[in-house]
Design an enzyme around this catalytic site. Structure first.
Site, PDB file in Angstrom:
ATOM      1  CE  LYS A  80      -1.033   5.821   7.592  1.00 36.73           C
ATOM      2  NZ  LYS A  80      -0.851   5.302   6.522  1.00 36.73           N
TER       3      LYS A  80
ATOM      4  CG  PHE B 298      -1.453   1.349   1.383  1.00 42.40           C
ATOM      5  CD1 PHE B 298      -2.904   1.377   0.264  1.00 42.40           C
ATOM      6  CD2 PHE B 298      -1.628   2.268   2.146  1.00 42.40           C
ATOM      7  CE1 PHE B 298      -3.841   2.332   0.493  1.00 42.40           C
ATOM      8  CE2 PHE B 298      -2.186   3.585   2.109  1.00 42.40           C
ATOM      9  CZ  PHE B 298      -3.512   3.540   1.302  1.00 42.40           C
TER      10      PHE B 298
ATOM     11  CG  ASP C 261       5.541   3.519   1.845  1.00 45.83           C
ATOM     12  OD1 ASP C 261       5.545   4.164   3.092  1.00 45.83           O
ATOM     13  OD2 ASP C 261       4.492   3.642   1.003  1.00 45.83           O
TER      14      ASP C 261
HETATM   15  C1  LIG Z   1      -0.796   5.401   4.983  1.00 47.72           C
HETATM   16  C2  LIG Z   1       0.236   4.862   4.203  1.00 47.72           C
HETATM   17  C3  LIG Z   1       0.357   5.824   2.970  1.00 47.72           C
HETATM   18  C4  LIG Z   1      -0.439   6.893   2.398  1.00 47.72           C
HETATM   19  O1  LIG Z   1      -0.343   7.825   3.377  1.00 47.72           O
HETATM   20  P1  LIG Z   1      -1.590   9.262   3.353  1.00 47.72           P
HETATM   21  O2  LIG Z   1      -0.889  10.048   4.122  1.00 47.72           O
HETATM   22  O3  LIG Z   1      -2.793   8.489   3.620  1.00 47.72           O
HETATM   23  O4  LIG Z   1      -1.545   9.516   1.772  1.00 47.72           O
HETATM   24  C5  LIG Z   1       1.370   5.412   2.193  1.00 47.72           C
HETATM   25  N1  LIG Z   1       2.127   4.216   2.322  1.00 47.72           N
HETATM   26  C6  LIG Z   1       2.095   3.462   3.413  1.00 47.72           C
HETATM   27  C7  LIG Z   1       2.899   2.333   4.069  1.00 47.72           C
HETATM   28  C8  LIG Z   1       1.015   3.872   4.501  1.00 47.72           C
HETATM   29  O5  LIG Z   1       0.709   3.196   5.575  1.00 47.72           O
END
Ligand SMILES: *Cc1c(COP(=O)(O)O)cnc(C)c1O
Length: 394
Positions: free
Chosen positions: A247, A133, A218
Site C-alpha cells: 500500500k 487479512f 503484516d
Molecule cells: C491490503 C492488505 C493486504 C493485501 O495487499 P494487496 O496489495 O491487495 O495484495 C495484505 N495485508 C494487509 C494488512 C492489507 O491491508
C-alpha cells in the site's frame, strides 16, 4: 452514466457505483461527469501523499526515461537505494521487493516455512488471527481469518491455525512442534480497524522468542507512516523477525516489500523471485515516498492530524450517540450502534465524500497522510449532517 454495456468487459468482482474516476489531485477525486469527491479512502490507504503527488509524478517520469526494467537478473540503482534506506530506518537487514501486499505476505510465509524446514525440524505451521487479512492469493487467503472465506476455493493451503486477536493464552495453546511462526497485523485493517494492544504485542514477542519461533508483522496497511510512526511495530517497542509492506510504500503504484532480520534470511537462489520484483520504476517511487515521510516533522504532523480527526469523530460519536472511535494515526474507525455503515458511505458519496464501510457497523477513514485540517473539517461536516439524518439526532 456510461452505456450499460460499457462496464461488462470487466469481470464483475465487486459492487461499484456507476461513476468512472478520471482525475485525482491531493485529497480530491473527480469522476467522468466532473463531480468532485473528498477522498478519505485514498486507493485503500494506498495514496499516502494523496492523488498524483508531484514527487511521485517526477520520480516516475525521470525514471521512466532512464530505465524501466533491466530484469531481476541484474541489480539496479533504485532497488539498491530503497532497500538500503529501508534497512537504515527499520530493525531489518534484508529486503525483497514485490508488487502487491499479498505477494509480499506469500514471501513471508515461504520464508517462515523454509526457516522452519532448516531450523525447527520441518515446522511449517503459522498461527494467524481470526478476522485477519493478508491478501487474496490462495496461501494468503488461507492465512486470513475472514469468516466468509472459510468455504471458498477449497482445498485451502494447509498449515494456518487461527486464534482470537489479543488473546495470548490462545496463542500459547496453539504452539506445538510444528509451529514455525505467529503472523498478525499490528492493527487489523479490513476487520474494522482493531488494534493489537501494546501489552499483547510485547507478550507475543516474548513468547515467540521463548518458544524459538518467528514473529511476522503484516504492515501492508499500518506501515509507511499510516499509524503515526514509520512502522506500527515501533509503537509497541518490539522488533519482529519479518515484516511486510505494501500500500503506502508505492503511494499508488504497485510496490511492496518483505523485510527480515539477517538471521532468518534463508532463501537460496531459486526459492523466491518474480519478473517485476524490484524494478527501478517502482523502486524510484518508493525512494521518493520514503524521503517525504522522513522529512522533519512529517510523521509528527500525521500524529497531529490523526488526533484532529479522532477528536472530531469522538465529538460526532457523542452528539449522535454512536460507539467508540479506534485506530491509530490516520487509520481510524467510527463504530455505529446499528449496521448502517454502507448506507452512510453511500449517502456520503452522493454528497461528495468517500469513506469506507469496513464492516456493517464500522466506518473507516484512511485519508492522505498530508490531508489538511480544512479537509478534515469538510469530512466531519458532511458526516455530521448524514449521521443526524440517519440516526435522527440532528
Ligand atoms: C491490503 C492488505 C493486504 C493485501 O495487499 P494487496 O496489495 O491487495 O495484495 C495484505 N495485508 C494487509 C494488512 C492489507 O491491508
Amino acid at each position: 452514466m456510461l452505456d450499460e454495456s460499457a462496464y461488462q468487459a470487466l469481470m464483475s468482482i465487486t459492487k461499484r457505483p456507476a461513476s468512472v474516476m478520471v482525475y485525482g489531485s491531493g485529497s480530491w477525486l473527480t469522476d467522468h461527469e466532473g463531480k468532485r469527491y473528498l477522498d478519505f479512502i485514498q486507493g485503500w490507504a494506498v495514496n499516502c501523499l494523496g492523488h498524483s503527488p508531484r514527487v511521485v509524478v517526477e520520480a516516475l517520469s525521470n525514471q521512466a526515461s532512464r530505465l524501466i526494467s533491466p530484469s531481476p537478473a541484474f541489480y539496479n540503482d533504485q532497488a539498491l537505494r530503497l532497500a538500503n534506506q529501508l534497512v537504515v530506518h527499520s530493525c531489518f537487514q534484508r529486503v525483497f521487493f514485490a508488487s502487491s501486499g499479498a505477494e509480499a505476505n506469500e514471501g513471508a510465509i515461504k520464508l517462515a516455512r523454509k526457516w522452519g524446514a532448516l531450523h525447527r525440524n520441518g515446522a511449517y505451521q503459522i498461527v494467524t488471527m481470526e478476522n485477519g487479512f493478508h491478501g487474496r492469493t490462495l496461501a494468503t487467503m488461507s492465512a486470513s481469518g475472514k469468516p466468509h472465506w472459510e468455504k471458498l476455493f477449497e482445498p485451502k493451503v494447509p498449515g494456518f491455525i487461527k486464534v482470537p486477536l489479543n488473546d495470548l493464552d490462545a496463542v500459547v495453546g496453539s504452539i506445538g512442534p510444528e509451529t514455525a511462526a505467529v503472523m498478525l497485523e499490528p492493527v487489523q485493517g479490513e476487520a474494522g480497524v482493531i488494534p493489537a494492544s501494546r501489552e499483547y504485542l510485547q507478550a507475543l514477542r516474548r513468547l515467540t522468542r521463548d518458544k524459538g519461533i518467528l514473529l511476522i508483522c503484516d504492515e501492508v496497511q499500518t506501515g509507511m507512516g499510516r499509524t503515526g510512526t514509520l512502522f506500527a511495530y515501533q509503537q509497541a517497542g518490539i522488533e519482529p523477525d519479518i515484516m511486510t509492506l505494501g500500500k503506502g510504500i508505492g503511494a499508488g503504484v504497485p510496490l511492496a516489500a518483505l523485510l527480515a532480520k539477517e538471521e532468518v534470511c534463508c532463501f537460496e537462489p531459486g526459492d523466491q523471485g518474480g519478473t517485476y520484483n524490484g524494478n527501478p520504476l517502482m523502486a524510484a517511487v518508493g525512494c521518493a515516498v520514503l524521503e517525504e515521510l522522513l522529512r522533519p516533522g512529517f510523521l509528527e504532523r500525521v500524529r497531529e492530524l490523526g488526533e484532529t480527526l479522532r477528536y472530531g469523530l469522538l465529538q460526532l460519536s457523542r452528539k449522535h450517540r454512536l460507539g467508540e472511535v479506534r485506530g491509530a494515526g490516520l487509520l481510524l474507525a467510527l463504530v455505529l450502534p446499528q449496521p448502517k455503515a454502507e448506507a452512510i458511505a453511500e449517502l456520503a458519496r452522493e454528497r461528495g465524500l468517500i469513506v469506507n464501510a469496513a464492516r456493517p457497523e464500522v466506518l473507516r477513514f484512511m485519508p492522505a497522510l498530508n490531508v489538511t485540517i480544512d479537509e478534515i473539517a469538510v469530512c466531519l461536516g458532511i458526516l455530521d449532517q448524514i449521521l443526524g439524518e440517519v440516526f435522527e439526532t440532528a
